[in-house]
Scaffold this active site. Structure first.
Site, PDB file in Angstrom:
ATOM      1  CB  SER A 112      -1.001   0.081   1.144  1.00  0.00           C
ATOM      2  OG  SER A 112      -1.796   1.136   1.274  1.00  0.00           O
ATOM      3  CG  HIS A 113       0.283   3.374   3.380  1.00  0.00           C
ATOM      4  ND1 HIS A 113      -0.614   2.536   3.545  1.00  0.00           N
ATOM      5  CD2 HIS A 113       0.583   3.839   4.478  1.00  0.00           C
ATOM      6  CE1 HIS A 113      -0.648   2.204   4.660  1.00  0.00           C
ATOM      7  NE2 HIS A 113       0.134   2.669   5.494  1.00  0.00           N
ATOM      8  CG  ASP A 276      -2.451   4.227  -1.725  1.00  0.00           C
ATOM      9  OD1 ASP A 276      -3.229   4.035  -2.556  1.00  0.00           O
ATOM     10  OD2 ASP A 276      -2.340   3.189  -0.659  1.00  0.00           O
ATOM     11  CG  ASP A 278      -2.465  -0.164  -2.548  1.00  0.00           C
ATOM     12  OD1 ASP A 278      -2.473   0.744  -2.183  1.00  0.00           O
ATOM     13  OD2 ASP A 278      -3.228  -1.033  -2.008  1.00  0.00           O
ATOM     14  CD  GLU A 362     -10.226   2.052   7.307  1.00  0.00           C
ATOM     15  OE1 GLU A 362      -9.860   1.696   8.285  1.00  0.00           O
ATOM     16  OE2 GLU A 362      -9.652   1.611   6.154  1.00  0.00           O
TER      17      GLU A 362
END
Ligand code: G1P
Ligand code: ZN
Length: 542
Positions: A112-113, A276, A278, A362
Protein backbone atom coordinates in the site's frame (compact mmCIF):
# COMPACT_ATOMS: atom_id res chain seq x y z
CA UNK A 1 6.78 -29.61 -17.15
CA UNK A 2 7.64 -30.94 -13.74
CA UNK A 3 5.84 -30.07 -10.53
CA UNK A 4 8.25 -29.98 -7.63
CA UNK A 5 7.27 -30.53 -4.03
CA UNK A 6 9.84 -28.54 -2.13
CA UNK A 7 10.57 -29.40 1.49
CA UNK A 8 10.28 -26.39 3.75
CA UNK A 9 9.81 -25.52 7.40
CA UNK A 10 7.61 -22.94 9.14
CA UNK A 11 8.95 -19.39 9.25
CA UNK A 12 7.97 -17.41 12.32
CA UNK A 13 5.93 -14.23 12.08
CA UNK A 14 3.92 -14.77 8.90
CA UNK A 15 0.90 -13.19 10.53
CA UNK A 16 -1.24 -10.98 8.27
CA UNK A 17 -2.00 -7.57 9.75
CA UNK A 18 -4.64 -4.94 9.00
CA UNK A 19 -4.19 -5.59 5.28
CA UNK A 20 -2.31 -8.77 4.40
CA UNK A 21 1.22 -9.86 5.20
CA UNK A 22 3.73 -6.99 5.01
CA UNK A 23 7.43 -7.26 5.64
CA UNK A 24 10.67 -5.66 4.62
CA UNK A 25 11.45 -6.64 1.02
CA UNK A 26 14.62 -8.60 1.92
CA UNK A 27 12.52 -10.67 4.33
CA UNK A 28 10.01 -11.45 1.59
CA UNK A 29 12.87 -12.30 -0.77
CA UNK A 30 14.38 -14.64 1.81
CA UNK A 31 14.55 -18.38 1.22
CA UNK A 32 11.03 -19.93 1.06
CA UNK A 33 9.41 -16.85 2.59
CA UNK A 34 7.08 -15.93 -0.26
CA UNK A 35 6.58 -19.59 -1.18
CA UNK A 36 5.57 -20.63 2.33
CA UNK A 37 3.01 -17.87 2.55
CA UNK A 38 1.54 -18.42 -0.90
CA UNK A 39 1.28 -22.18 -0.29
CA UNK A 40 -0.49 -21.42 2.98
CA UNK A 41 -2.98 -19.27 1.08
CA UNK A 42 -3.66 -22.05 -1.42
CA UNK A 43 -3.87 -24.66 1.36
CA UNK A 44 -6.59 -22.62 3.04
CA UNK A 45 -8.65 -21.48 0.04
CA UNK A 46 -7.89 -24.39 -2.30
CA UNK A 47 -6.55 -23.89 -5.82
CA UNK A 48 -7.61 -26.96 -7.78
CA UNK A 49 -9.61 -25.99 -10.85
CA UNK A 50 -9.97 -22.41 -9.64
CA UNK A 51 -9.58 -19.01 -11.27
CA UNK A 52 -7.71 -16.20 -9.57
CA UNK A 53 -6.71 -12.62 -10.30
CA UNK A 54 -3.10 -11.54 -9.77
CA UNK A 55 -1.55 -8.10 -9.80
CA UNK A 56 0.36 -5.63 -7.71
CA UNK A 57 1.37 -2.01 -7.37
CA UNK A 58 4.61 -2.47 -9.29
CA UNK A 59 6.94 -2.03 -6.36
CA UNK A 60 10.38 -3.65 -6.26
CA UNK A 61 10.09 -7.50 -6.41
CA UNK A 62 6.52 -7.27 -7.82
CA UNK A 63 7.60 -8.77 -11.17
CA UNK A 64 9.56 -11.69 -9.75
CA UNK A 65 7.03 -12.47 -7.04
CA UNK A 66 4.34 -12.65 -9.73
CA UNK A 67 6.24 -15.34 -11.63
CA UNK A 68 6.66 -17.40 -8.45
CA UNK A 69 2.97 -17.07 -7.58
CA UNK A 70 1.97 -18.10 -11.12
CA UNK A 71 4.21 -21.19 -11.02
CA UNK A 72 2.78 -22.11 -7.63
CA UNK A 73 -0.79 -21.56 -8.77
CA UNK A 74 -0.15 -23.87 -11.73
CA UNK A 75 1.46 -26.50 -9.51
CA UNK A 76 -1.49 -26.32 -7.13
CA UNK A 77 -3.90 -27.05 -9.95
CA UNK A 78 -5.39 -23.63 -10.67
CA UNK A 79 -7.22 -23.53 -14.01
CA UNK A 80 -6.70 -19.88 -14.86
CA UNK A 81 -5.11 -16.71 -13.56
CA UNK A 82 -6.05 -13.26 -14.85
CA UNK A 83 -3.03 -10.99 -14.56
CA UNK A 84 -2.69 -7.27 -15.16
CA UNK A 85 -0.16 -6.51 -17.90
CA UNK A 86 3.31 -6.36 -16.39
CA UNK A 87 1.83 -7.91 -13.21
CA UNK A 88 0.35 -4.47 -12.45
CA UNK A 89 -3.11 -3.84 -11.03
CA UNK A 90 -4.26 -1.15 -8.66
CA UNK A 91 -5.96 -2.65 -5.63
CA UNK A 92 -9.43 -1.36 -6.63
CA UNK A 93 -8.90 -2.56 -10.21
CA UNK A 94 -7.96 -6.01 -8.88
CA UNK A 95 -11.08 -6.04 -6.72
CA UNK A 96 -13.17 -5.17 -9.77
CA UNK A 97 -11.60 -7.91 -11.93
CA UNK A 98 -12.17 -10.49 -9.19
CA UNK A 99 -15.87 -9.59 -9.14
CA UNK A 100 -16.46 -8.94 -12.81
CA UNK A 101 -14.99 -12.30 -13.85
CA UNK A 102 -16.72 -14.19 -11.02
CA UNK A 103 -13.37 -15.62 -9.97
CA UNK A 104 -12.41 -17.50 -6.82
CA UNK A 105 -10.46 -14.56 -5.45
CA UNK A 106 -7.15 -12.90 -6.07
CA UNK A 107 -3.67 -12.24 -4.81
CA UNK A 108 -2.56 -8.62 -4.57
CA UNK A 109 1.12 -7.80 -4.19
CA UNK A 110 1.38 -4.51 -2.35
CA UNK A 111 2.40 -2.84 0.85
CA UNK A 112 0.00 0.00 0.00
CA UNK A 113 1.35 3.36 1.12
CA UNK A 114 4.58 1.98 2.59
CA UNK A 115 7.73 2.90 0.63
CA UNK A 116 9.03 0.34 -1.87
CA UNK A 117 12.50 -0.73 -2.90
CA UNK A 118 15.18 -3.30 -2.05
CA UNK A 119 15.28 -2.14 1.58
CA UNK A 120 11.69 -0.98 1.93
CA UNK A 121 8.41 -2.89 2.14
CA UNK A 122 6.63 -5.65 0.25
CA UNK A 123 3.34 -7.36 0.89
CA UNK A 124 0.93 -10.05 -0.23
CA UNK A 125 -2.76 -10.27 0.49
CA UNK A 126 -5.59 -12.52 -0.55
CA UNK A 127 -8.98 -11.18 -1.60
CA UNK A 128 -12.12 -13.26 -1.57
CA UNK A 129 -14.51 -13.99 -4.48
CA UNK A 130 -16.50 -10.89 -3.46
CA UNK A 131 -13.40 -8.82 -4.28
CA UNK A 132 -12.71 -7.84 -0.68
CA UNK A 133 -9.81 -8.58 1.67
CA UNK A 134 -10.02 -11.97 3.38
CA UNK A 135 -11.80 -11.68 6.73
CA UNK A 136 -9.99 -12.36 9.98
CA UNK A 137 -11.08 -16.00 10.24
CA UNK A 138 -9.46 -16.70 6.86
CA UNK A 139 -6.24 -14.78 7.48
CA UNK A 140 -5.98 -16.51 10.87
CA UNK A 141 -6.29 -19.89 9.16
CA UNK A 142 -3.51 -18.89 6.76
CA UNK A 143 -1.32 -17.87 9.67
CA UNK A 144 -2.00 -21.20 11.42
CA UNK A 145 -1.05 -22.98 8.22
CA UNK A 146 2.30 -21.13 8.04
CA UNK A 147 3.11 -22.59 11.45
CA UNK A 148 2.93 -26.20 10.29
CA UNK A 149 3.84 -26.03 6.61
CA UNK A 150 6.30 -28.69 5.47
CA UNK A 151 6.27 -28.43 1.68
CA UNK A 152 5.16 -26.23 -1.16
CA UNK A 153 4.42 -27.03 -4.79
CA UNK A 154 5.93 -25.17 -7.70
CA UNK A 155 6.12 -25.78 -11.42
CA UNK A 156 9.47 -25.89 -13.14
CA UNK A 157 8.94 -23.51 -16.05
CA UNK A 158 10.19 -20.37 -17.73
CA UNK A 159 8.70 -16.97 -16.95
CA UNK A 160 5.41 -16.07 -18.59
CA UNK A 161 5.81 -12.94 -20.75
CA UNK A 162 3.47 -10.68 -18.83
CA UNK A 163 4.15 -7.75 -21.15
CA UNK A 164 2.01 -9.38 -23.84
CA UNK A 165 -1.76 -9.01 -23.52
CA UNK A 166 -3.63 -12.22 -24.35
CA UNK A 167 -3.76 -15.88 -23.37
CA UNK A 168 -0.62 -17.74 -22.31
CA UNK A 169 -0.13 -21.25 -20.99
CA UNK A 170 1.79 -22.29 -17.94
CA UNK A 171 1.70 -26.07 -17.61
CA UNK A 172 -1.98 -26.94 -17.45
CA UNK A 173 -2.99 -23.42 -16.45
CA UNK A 174 -4.14 -20.51 -18.59
CA UNK A 175 -2.62 -17.11 -17.86
CA UNK A 176 -4.76 -14.30 -19.27
CA UNK A 177 -2.83 -11.05 -19.39
CA UNK A 178 -5.23 -8.09 -19.47
CA UNK A 179 -5.00 -4.30 -19.80
CA UNK A 180 -4.92 -3.15 -16.16
CA UNK A 181 -6.87 0.06 -16.86
CA UNK A 182 -9.60 -0.76 -19.41
CA UNK A 183 -12.20 -2.56 -17.28
CA UNK A 184 -11.72 -0.19 -14.37
CA UNK A 185 -12.16 2.89 -16.55
CA UNK A 186 -15.32 1.38 -18.05
CA UNK A 187 -16.70 0.83 -14.54
CA UNK A 188 -16.05 4.48 -13.65
CA UNK A 189 -17.98 5.57 -16.74
CA UNK A 190 -21.05 3.73 -15.44
CA UNK A 191 -20.93 5.56 -12.09
CA UNK A 192 -20.15 9.16 -12.95
CA UNK A 193 -21.42 11.84 -15.31
CA UNK A 194 -18.40 11.99 -17.58
CA UNK A 195 -20.20 14.48 -19.82
CA UNK A 196 -20.66 16.99 -17.01
CA UNK A 197 -17.07 16.57 -15.80
CA UNK A 198 -15.77 16.91 -19.37
CA UNK A 199 -17.74 20.13 -19.76
CA UNK A 200 -16.27 21.45 -16.51
CA UNK A 201 -12.71 20.81 -17.72
CA UNK A 202 -13.56 22.30 -21.12
CA UNK A 203 -14.73 25.41 -19.27
CA UNK A 204 -11.26 25.94 -17.82
CA UNK A 205 -11.44 24.00 -14.55
CA UNK A 206 -7.90 23.18 -13.48
CA UNK A 207 -6.76 20.18 -11.51
CA UNK A 208 -3.54 18.65 -10.21
CA UNK A 209 -3.38 14.90 -9.57
CA UNK A 210 -0.25 13.59 -7.86
CA UNK A 211 0.12 9.88 -8.57
CA UNK A 212 3.28 9.77 -6.42
CA UNK A 213 5.17 7.57 -8.92
CA UNK A 214 2.82 4.76 -7.95
CA UNK A 215 0.22 2.57 -9.61
CA UNK A 216 -2.50 5.20 -10.16
CA UNK A 217 -0.54 7.09 -12.84
CA UNK A 218 -1.77 5.16 -15.90
CA UNK A 219 -5.34 5.02 -14.54
CA UNK A 220 -5.43 8.76 -13.88
CA UNK A 221 -3.89 9.70 -17.23
CA UNK A 222 -6.39 7.55 -19.12
CA UNK A 223 -9.46 8.69 -17.19
CA UNK A 224 -8.69 12.34 -16.35
CA UNK A 225 -6.65 13.44 -19.33
CA UNK A 226 -7.74 11.12 -22.16
CA UNK A 227 -11.41 10.56 -21.36
CA UNK A 228 -12.37 13.67 -19.37
CA UNK A 229 -10.22 16.19 -21.19
CA UNK A 230 -8.23 17.53 -18.25
CA UNK A 231 -5.19 19.46 -19.51
CA UNK A 232 -2.18 17.36 -20.49
CA UNK A 233 0.17 17.28 -17.53
CA UNK A 234 -2.67 17.42 -14.99
CA UNK A 235 -1.34 14.11 -13.62
CA UNK A 236 2.16 14.48 -12.18
CA UNK A 237 4.53 11.75 -10.99
CA UNK A 238 2.56 9.66 -13.43
CA UNK A 239 5.08 6.95 -14.27
CA UNK A 240 5.00 4.09 -11.73
CA UNK A 241 8.49 3.26 -10.46
CA UNK A 242 9.66 0.24 -8.41
CA UNK A 243 10.85 2.53 -5.63
CA UNK A 244 8.15 5.19 -6.19
CA UNK A 245 10.96 7.57 -7.09
CA UNK A 246 12.18 7.36 -3.51
CA UNK A 247 8.92 8.91 -2.32
CA UNK A 248 6.68 7.75 0.47
CA UNK A 249 3.55 7.08 -1.58
CA UNK A 250 1.11 8.05 1.12
CA UNK A 251 -1.35 10.78 0.14
CA UNK A 252 -1.42 12.98 3.21
CA UNK A 253 -0.26 16.56 3.83
CA UNK A 254 3.11 15.35 5.10
CA UNK A 255 4.09 13.07 2.24
CA UNK A 256 2.22 14.86 -0.53
CA UNK A 257 3.76 18.16 0.52
CA UNK A 258 4.48 19.29 -3.05
CA UNK A 259 0.78 19.06 -3.89
CA UNK A 260 -0.14 20.84 -0.66
CA UNK A 261 2.30 23.67 -1.43
CA UNK A 262 0.85 24.10 -4.90
CA UNK A 263 -2.75 24.06 -3.64
CA UNK A 264 -2.00 26.65 -0.96
CA UNK A 265 -0.03 28.82 -3.39
CA UNK A 266 -1.04 31.91 -5.39
CA UNK A 267 -1.77 30.19 -8.68
CA UNK A 268 -3.40 27.10 -7.20
CA UNK A 269 -5.63 24.98 -9.46
CA UNK A 270 -9.29 24.51 -8.54
CA UNK A 271 -8.84 21.00 -7.24
CA UNK A 272 -5.97 18.76 -6.16
CA UNK A 273 -5.75 15.07 -5.34
CA UNK A 274 -3.19 12.39 -4.61
CA UNK A 275 -3.26 8.62 -4.32
CA UNK A 276 -1.08 5.99 -2.69
CA UNK A 277 1.18 3.12 -3.74
CA UNK A 278 -1.60 0.73 -4.77
CA UNK A 279 -4.26 3.30 -5.64
CA UNK A 280 -6.78 2.67 -2.91
CA UNK A 281 -6.13 5.81 -0.84
CA UNK A 282 -6.90 9.39 -1.75
CA UNK A 283 -6.34 12.89 -0.49
CA UNK A 284 -8.39 15.78 -1.87
CA UNK A 285 -7.53 19.45 -1.57
CA UNK A 286 -9.36 22.53 -2.72
CA UNK A 287 -7.72 25.79 -3.69
CA UNK A 288 -6.35 27.02 -0.38
CA UNK A 289 -8.20 24.39 1.67
CA UNK A 290 -7.37 20.89 2.80
CA UNK A 291 -10.23 18.39 3.11
CA UNK A 292 -9.77 15.94 5.97
CA UNK A 293 -10.68 12.37 4.98
CA UNK A 294 -13.46 12.27 7.57
CA UNK A 295 -14.97 15.46 6.15
CA UNK A 296 -14.51 14.16 2.63
CA UNK A 297 -16.54 11.05 3.50
CA UNK A 298 -19.29 13.21 4.99
CA UNK A 299 -19.44 15.56 1.99
CA UNK A 300 -19.47 12.63 -0.44
CA UNK A 301 -22.30 10.98 1.50
CA UNK A 302 -24.33 14.21 1.51
CA UNK A 303 -23.85 14.75 -2.24
CA UNK A 304 -23.50 11.26 -3.72
CA UNK A 305 -27.00 11.43 -5.24
CA UNK A 306 -25.62 14.00 -7.71
CA UNK A 307 -23.70 11.21 -9.47
CA UNK A 308 -25.67 8.82 -11.73
CA UNK A 309 -24.38 5.69 -9.95
CA UNK A 310 -25.84 6.89 -6.65
CA UNK A 311 -28.87 8.82 -7.91
CA UNK A 312 -31.21 6.43 -6.08
CA UNK A 313 -29.63 7.40 -2.77
CA UNK A 314 -27.55 5.45 -0.27
CA UNK A 315 -28.62 2.34 1.63
CA UNK A 316 -26.38 3.31 4.52
CA UNK A 317 -22.90 4.49 5.37
CA UNK A 318 -20.09 2.91 7.36
CA UNK A 319 -16.94 4.31 8.91
CA UNK A 320 -14.14 2.86 10.96
CA UNK A 321 -14.37 3.64 14.66
CA UNK A 322 -11.46 6.14 14.74
CA UNK A 323 -12.95 8.08 11.79
CA UNK A 324 -14.81 11.22 12.85
CA UNK A 325 -18.56 11.13 13.34
CA UNK A 326 -19.13 13.77 10.64
CA UNK A 327 -20.67 11.18 8.33
CA UNK A 328 -23.00 9.99 11.10
CA UNK A 329 -24.62 13.43 11.13
CA UNK A 330 -25.22 13.19 7.39
CA UNK A 331 -26.71 9.71 7.77
CA UNK A 332 -29.03 10.99 10.45
CA UNK A 333 -30.22 13.81 8.20
CA UNK A 334 -30.73 11.39 5.31
CA UNK A 335 -32.51 8.89 7.56
CA UNK A 336 -30.13 6.06 6.69
CA UNK A 337 -28.11 3.68 8.83
CA UNK A 338 -24.57 4.53 9.98
CA UNK A 339 -22.24 1.67 10.97
CA UNK A 340 -19.08 1.93 13.08
CA UNK A 341 -16.54 -0.83 12.37
CA UNK A 342 -12.99 -1.64 13.46
CA UNK A 343 -10.07 -0.25 11.46
CA UNK A 344 -9.43 -2.00 8.14
CA UNK A 345 -11.44 -2.27 4.95
CA UNK A 346 -12.19 -5.95 5.48
CA UNK A 347 -14.80 -5.03 8.07
CA UNK A 348 -16.90 -3.21 5.46
CA UNK A 349 -17.23 -6.28 3.22
CA UNK A 350 -20.22 -7.89 4.90
CA UNK A 351 -22.12 -4.59 5.10
CA UNK A 352 -21.53 -3.95 1.40
CA UNK A 353 -22.39 -7.53 0.39
CA UNK A 354 -25.59 -7.40 2.42
CA UNK A 355 -26.62 -4.09 0.84
CA UNK A 356 -26.64 -2.36 4.20
CA UNK A 357 -24.01 0.24 3.31
CA UNK A 358 -23.31 1.96 0.00
CA UNK A 359 -20.49 4.32 1.02
CA UNK A 360 -17.65 3.54 3.42
CA UNK A 361 -14.67 5.43 4.67
CA UNK A 362 -11.74 5.63 7.02
CA UNK A 363 -9.84 8.58 8.43
CA UNK A 364 -6.71 7.11 6.85
CA UNK A 365 -7.51 8.56 3.43
CA UNK A 366 -9.72 5.65 2.42
CA UNK A 367 -13.11 6.10 0.75
CA UNK A 368 -15.12 3.73 -1.36
CA UNK A 369 -18.49 2.28 -2.24
CA UNK A 370 -20.20 -0.94 -3.18
CA UNK A 371 -18.80 -0.76 -6.75
CA UNK A 372 -15.81 -2.83 -5.54
CA UNK A 373 -14.80 -4.29 -2.19
CA UNK A 374 -11.73 -2.14 -1.58
CA UNK A 375 -11.33 1.52 -0.94
CA UNK A 376 -10.76 3.35 -4.19
CA UNK A 377 -8.68 6.50 -4.55
CA UNK A 378 -9.55 7.50 -8.08
CA UNK A 379 -13.22 6.72 -7.49
CA UNK A 380 -13.28 9.27 -4.65
CA UNK A 381 -11.57 11.85 -6.86
CA UNK A 382 -14.15 11.26 -9.60
CA UNK A 383 -17.08 11.53 -7.20
CA UNK A 384 -15.70 14.86 -5.99
CA UNK A 385 -15.30 16.01 -9.61
CA UNK A 386 -18.88 14.94 -10.37
CA UNK A 387 -20.15 16.91 -7.37
CA UNK A 388 -18.09 19.97 -8.32
CA UNK A 389 -19.36 19.75 -11.90
CA UNK A 390 -22.99 19.69 -10.74
CA UNK A 391 -22.82 22.19 -7.89
CA UNK A 392 -20.49 24.58 -9.70
CA UNK A 393 -19.10 25.81 -6.37
CA UNK A 394 -15.56 25.77 -5.03
CA UNK A 395 -14.35 23.12 -2.60
CA UNK A 396 -14.07 25.81 0.09
CA UNK A 397 -17.68 26.89 -0.43
CA UNK A 398 -18.94 23.31 -0.37
CA UNK A 399 -17.12 22.64 2.90
CA UNK A 400 -18.33 25.88 4.48
CA UNK A 401 -21.92 25.09 3.56
CA UNK A 402 -21.51 21.54 4.87
CA UNK A 403 -20.22 22.71 8.26
CA UNK A 404 -22.88 25.40 8.51
CA UNK A 405 -25.53 22.71 8.07
CA UNK A 406 -24.08 19.83 10.10
CA UNK A 407 -21.54 21.45 12.41
CA UNK A 408 -17.86 20.62 12.23
CA UNK A 409 -16.04 17.63 13.67
CA UNK A 410 -12.52 18.94 14.16
CA UNK A 411 -10.26 16.02 13.61
CA UNK A 412 -6.61 15.01 13.54
CA UNK A 413 -4.45 11.92 13.82
CA UNK A 414 -1.04 11.95 15.47
CA UNK A 415 1.33 9.09 14.65
CA UNK A 416 4.30 8.13 16.78
CA UNK A 417 6.39 5.86 14.59
CA UNK A 418 9.01 3.16 15.16
CA UNK A 419 8.48 3.00 18.91
CA UNK A 420 10.03 0.10 20.73
CA UNK A 421 7.27 -2.56 20.62
CA UNK A 422 7.62 -3.54 24.27
CA UNK A 423 7.21 0.07 25.37
CA UNK A 424 4.17 0.56 23.16
CA UNK A 425 2.60 -2.64 24.47
CA UNK A 426 3.27 -1.58 28.06
CA UNK A 427 1.64 1.78 27.44
CA UNK A 428 -1.47 0.21 25.93
CA UNK A 429 -1.67 -2.32 28.77
CA UNK A 430 -1.46 0.43 31.39
CA UNK A 431 -4.09 2.44 29.55
CA UNK A 432 -6.44 -0.52 29.33
CA UNK A 433 -5.93 -1.07 33.04
CA UNK A 434 -6.84 2.53 33.81
CA UNK A 435 -10.05 2.63 31.76
CA UNK A 436 -12.43 1.53 34.49
CA UNK A 437 -11.55 4.49 36.70
CA UNK A 438 -11.85 7.22 34.09
CA UNK A 439 -15.60 7.85 33.87
CA UNK A 440 -16.62 11.03 35.68
CA UNK A 441 -13.09 12.45 35.91
CA UNK A 442 -12.62 16.02 34.73
CA UNK A 443 -9.58 16.37 32.47
CA UNK A 444 -8.63 19.66 30.81
CA UNK A 445 -12.05 20.97 31.81
CA UNK A 446 -13.84 18.11 30.04
CA UNK A 447 -15.77 15.39 31.86
CA UNK A 448 -15.10 11.80 30.80
CA UNK A 449 -18.43 10.30 29.76
CA UNK A 450 -17.08 6.84 29.09
CA UNK A 451 -14.00 4.85 28.18
CA UNK A 452 -13.65 1.40 26.65
CA UNK A 453 -11.71 -0.90 24.38
CA UNK A 454 -13.75 -1.02 21.17
CA UNK A 455 -15.31 -4.39 20.34
CA UNK A 456 -17.36 -5.02 17.23
CA UNK A 457 -20.04 -7.56 16.56
CA UNK A 458 -20.58 -7.88 12.82
CA UNK A 459 -24.32 -7.34 12.25
CA UNK A 460 -24.31 -9.77 9.32
CA UNK A 461 -22.38 -12.83 10.53
CA UNK A 462 -22.25 -12.04 14.26
CA UNK A 463 -18.46 -12.50 14.36
CA UNK A 464 -16.83 -10.58 17.20
CA UNK A 465 -13.60 -8.57 16.97
CA UNK A 466 -12.34 -7.38 20.34
CA UNK A 467 -9.57 -5.01 21.45
CA UNK A 468 -9.84 -2.74 18.42
CA UNK A 469 -8.70 0.46 20.09
CA UNK A 470 -9.11 2.36 23.33
CA UNK A 471 -11.65 5.18 23.27
CA UNK A 472 -12.04 7.92 25.82
CA UNK A 473 -15.21 9.92 25.27
CA UNK A 474 -16.04 13.25 26.86
CA UNK A 475 -19.43 14.71 27.74
CA UNK A 476 -19.06 17.55 25.20
CA UNK A 477 -18.73 15.08 22.31
CA UNK A 478 -14.94 15.27 22.14
CA UNK A 479 -12.95 12.05 22.24
CA UNK A 480 -9.59 10.51 21.68
CA UNK A 481 -8.72 7.01 20.50
CA UNK A 482 -5.46 5.10 20.80
CA UNK A 483 -4.43 1.98 18.95
CA UNK A 484 -1.31 0.38 17.58
CA UNK A 485 -0.91 0.12 13.83
CA UNK A 486 -1.35 -3.29 12.22
CA UNK A 487 0.45 -2.40 8.99
CA UNK A 488 3.88 -1.21 10.13
CA UNK A 489 7.03 -3.24 9.58
CA UNK A 490 9.35 -1.51 12.04
CA UNK A 491 8.71 -1.53 15.79
CA UNK A 492 5.30 -0.19 16.76
CA UNK A 493 3.39 2.80 15.45
CA UNK A 494 1.08 4.43 17.97
CA UNK A 495 -1.90 6.19 16.45
CA UNK A 496 -3.67 8.88 18.46
CA UNK A 497 -6.98 9.98 16.95
CA UNK A 498 -8.47 13.27 18.15
CA UNK A 499 -11.93 14.72 17.66
CA UNK A 500 -13.93 17.69 18.88
CA UNK A 501 -17.36 18.79 17.71
CA UNK A 502 -18.39 22.40 17.11
CA UNK A 503 -22.07 22.89 16.38
CA UNK A 504 -21.58 26.41 14.95
CA UNK A 505 -22.46 28.94 13.72
CA UNK A 506 -19.49 30.34 15.62
CA UNK A 507 -16.13 28.59 15.77
CA UNK A 508 -16.26 26.70 12.48
CA UNK A 509 -13.04 28.14 11.06
CA UNK A 510 -10.39 27.30 13.63
CA UNK A 511 -7.09 25.65 12.97
CA UNK A 512 -7.77 21.97 13.82
CA UNK A 513 -4.66 21.59 16.00
CA UNK A 514 -5.69 24.66 18.01
CA UNK A 515 -9.29 23.51 18.29
CA UNK A 516 -8.10 20.09 19.46
CA UNK A 517 -5.45 21.34 21.93
CA UNK A 518 -7.34 20.37 25.11
CA UNK A 519 -8.10 16.91 23.73
CA UNK A 520 -4.44 16.46 22.77
CA UNK A 521 -3.32 17.41 26.29
CA UNK A 522 -5.93 15.12 27.83
CA UNK A 523 -4.75 12.18 25.71
CA UNK A 524 -1.11 12.66 26.69
CA UNK A 525 -2.06 12.97 30.36
CA UNK A 526 -4.28 9.87 30.41
CA UNK A 527 -2.09 7.60 28.26
CA UNK A 528 1.25 8.86 29.64
CA UNK A 529 2.68 8.69 26.14
CA UNK A 530 5.93 10.47 26.94
CA UNK A 531 6.53 8.48 30.13
CA UNK A 532 6.20 5.13 28.34
CA UNK A 533 7.60 5.89 24.91
CA UNK A 534 9.93 8.84 25.45
CA UNK A 535 8.05 10.74 22.74
CA UNK A 536 6.51 14.16 23.28
CA UNK A 537 5.64 15.01 19.72
CA UNK A 538 4.21 12.94 16.85
CA UNK A 539 6.20 12.10 13.71
CA UNK A 540 3.27 12.58 11.36
CA UNK A 541 0.20 14.76 11.84
CA UNK A 542 -2.73 14.40 9.47
C1 G1P B 1 -3.82 1.60 8.31
C2 G1P B 1 -5.00 2.52 8.48
C3 G1P B 1 -6.28 1.77 8.21
C4 G1P B 1 -6.23 1.16 6.82
C5 G1P B 1 -4.97 0.31 6.66
C6 G1P B 1 -4.79 -0.20 5.25
O1 G1P B 1 -3.89 0.54 9.22
O2 G1P B 1 -5.03 3.08 9.77
O3 G1P B 1 -7.37 2.63 8.34
O4 G1P B 1 -7.34 0.36 6.58
O5 G1P B 1 -3.82 1.09 7.00
O6 G1P B 1 -4.68 0.85 4.32
P1 G1P B 1 -3.09 0.52 10.61
O7 G1P B 1 -1.64 0.76 10.27
O8 G1P B 1 -3.62 1.66 11.41
O9 G1P B 1 -3.36 -0.81 11.22
ZN1 ZN C 1 -3.16 1.47 -0.31
Amino acid sequence: MTIHSVQTAPIAGQKPGTSGLRKKTPVFMGRHYLENYVQSIFDVVGADGKTFVLGGDGRYFNDRAAQVILRMAAANGAARVIVGQGAILSTPAASHLIRANKTDGGIIMSASHNPGGPDEDFGVKFNMPNGGPAPEAVTEAMFERTKVISEYRILEAQDVDLSVIGSHRLGGMVVDVVDPVADYAALMETLFDFGAIRAMFAGGFRMRMDAMCAVTGPYAVEILENRLGAAKGTVVNRVPLPDFGGMHPDPNPTWAHALMAEMMGDDAPDFGAASDGDGDRNMVVGRGIYVSPSDSLAVLAANAHLAPGYAKGLAGVARSMPTSAAVDRVAQALGIAAYETPTGWKFFGNLLDAGRATLCGEESFGTGSDHVREKDGLWAVLLWLNILAVRKESVADILAAHWARFGRNYYSRHDFEAIDSAKADAMMAALRGALAGLAGQVIEGMTVAGADDFAYTDPVDASVSAKQGVRVMFADGSRFVLRLSGTGTEGATLRLYLERYAAGPEGLDLDPQAALAPVIRAAHAVARISEFTGRDAPDVVT
